[in-house]
Design a protein around this motif. Structure first.
Motif, short mmCIF file in Angstrom:
data_model
loop_
_atom_site.label_atom_id
_atom_site.label_comp_id
_atom_site.label_asym_id
_atom_site.label_seq_id
_atom_site.Cartn_x
_atom_site.Cartn_y
_atom_site.Cartn_z
N GLY A 76 0.82 -1.21 0.00
CA GLY A 76 0.00 0.00 0.00
C GLY A 76 0.85 1.25 0.00
O GLY A 76 0.56 2.22 -0.72
N ALA B 12 -3.48 0.66 -3.98
CA ALA B 12 -4.67 1.04 -3.22
C ALA B 12 -5.45 -0.18 -2.73
O ALA B 12 -6.02 -0.15 -1.63
CB ALA B 12 -5.56 1.94 -4.08
N GLU B 13 -5.49 -1.24 -3.52
CA GLU B 13 -6.20 -2.45 -3.10
C GLU B 13 -5.54 -3.07 -1.88
O GLU B 13 -6.23 -3.56 -0.97
CB GLU B 13 -6.24 -3.46 -4.25
CG GLU B 13 -7.09 -4.67 -3.94
CD GLU B 13 -7.18 -5.63 -5.12
OE1 GLU B 13 -7.21 -6.85 -4.87
OE2 GLU B 13 -7.20 -5.16 -6.27
N GLU C 202 -6.70 -1.26 1.26
CA GLU C 202 -8.04 -1.69 1.68
C GLU C 202 -8.01 -3.08 2.31
O GLU C 202 -8.70 -3.34 3.29
CB GLU C 202 -9.02 -1.65 0.50
CG GLU C 202 -9.29 -0.24 0.00
CD GLU C 202 -9.76 0.70 1.11
OE1 GLU C 202 -10.68 0.34 1.86
OE2 GLU C 202 -9.18 1.80 1.22
N THR C 203 -7.20 -3.96 1.74
CA THR C 203 -7.07 -5.30 2.32
C THR C 203 -6.48 -5.22 3.71
O THR C 203 -6.94 -5.89 4.64
CB THR C 203 -6.19 -6.19 1.41
OG1 THR C 203 -6.79 -6.27 0.11
CG2 THR C 203 -6.05 -7.59 1.98
N LYS D 234 -6.65 -2.73 5.82
CA LYS D 234 -7.67 -2.20 6.73
C LYS D 234 -8.66 -3.28 7.14
O LYS D 234 -9.05 -3.37 8.31
CB LYS D 234 -8.42 -1.04 6.06
CG LYS D 234 -7.61 0.23 5.95
CD LYS D 234 -8.41 1.31 5.26
CE LYS D 234 -7.61 2.59 5.06
NZ LYS D 234 -8.39 3.61 4.33
N GLY D 235 -9.07 -4.12 6.19
CA GLY D 235 -9.99 -5.21 6.49
C GLY D 235 -9.39 -6.23 7.44
O GLY D 235 -10.06 -6.71 8.36
N CYS E 18 -1.88 3.09 6.73
CA CYS E 18 -3.04 2.76 7.54
C CYS E 18 -2.65 1.93 8.77
O CYS E 18 -3.24 2.06 9.83
CB CYS E 18 -4.08 2.01 6.72
SG CYS E 18 -3.51 0.48 6.00
#
Length: 182
Positions: free
Chosen positions: A133, A138-139, A142-143, A145-146, A177
């Motif tokens: 990241g 960007a993916e 998000e992964t 964060k999940g 993040c």
């Protein structure tokens, strides 16, 4: 069939674009079959497509019920080793695949009651997604964060330590993040 006869019978046989590999005069891996033997030979010589072939063959059946058994941990460790070899070539796609496999295998270890190694794999996956990241994926952000929303804070702390390893310039890693949440 003698080893030399076997080598001659299959000379020039290739797999998925791996050219020029021939079964050696004595093939110690003959018991796994010709294609697997050639994939191992290519992998041993550093051929990325052969390494990907082995990794993808292993990961395609990661959750097959027949894969569970007394040697499941060993199989998973071997599969991760191949995923690491692929990622070592420096391609971000292979690094992303390694992160995904580390996460999934980590959950498998955890589900088998092997919490320590399971959470270590998950932490390493999170760290790798975080670094991907930071490099602009960007993916992966998000992964990450999940994953962070679903794991204990101690595992997030382990991931931070993985992200700090290998830094030799003394500078704090780029804020991402992972560092912003905890």
């Amino acid at each position: 069939m003698a080893a030399t006869e076997m080598a001659g019978a299959h000379a020039g046989t290739t797999i998925d674009g791996v050219d020029g590999l021939e079964v050696p005069p004595f093939d110690a891996n003959a018991g796994v079959g010709l294609v697997a033997s050639l994939a191992l030979l290519g992998s041993a010589t550093g051929d990325l497509s052969a390494q990907r072939y082995i990794r993808d063959d292993w990961s395609a059946n990661l959750y097959a019920p027949e894969r569970e058994g007394p040697d499941s941990d060993l199989r998973d460790a071997g599969g991760l080793l191949m995923a690491r070899l692929c990622a070592a070539h420096g391609d971000a796609t292979d690094a992303n695949t390694l992160a995904m496999l580390l996460f999934n295998v980590g959950l498998r270890f955890r589900d088998r009651g092997r919490f320590s190694i399971g959470w270590e794999c998950v932490a390493e996956a999170l760290s790798l997604y975080e670094r991907l990241g930071a490099a602009g994926n960007a993916e992966a952000v998000e992964t990450a964060k999940g994953i962070m929303a679903s794991i204990p804070v101690e595992v997030v702390a382990m991931a931070k330590n993985y992200s700090l390893q290998g830094k030799t310039d003394g500078a704090e890693p780029v804020p991402t993040c992972l560092r912003a949440v905890h």
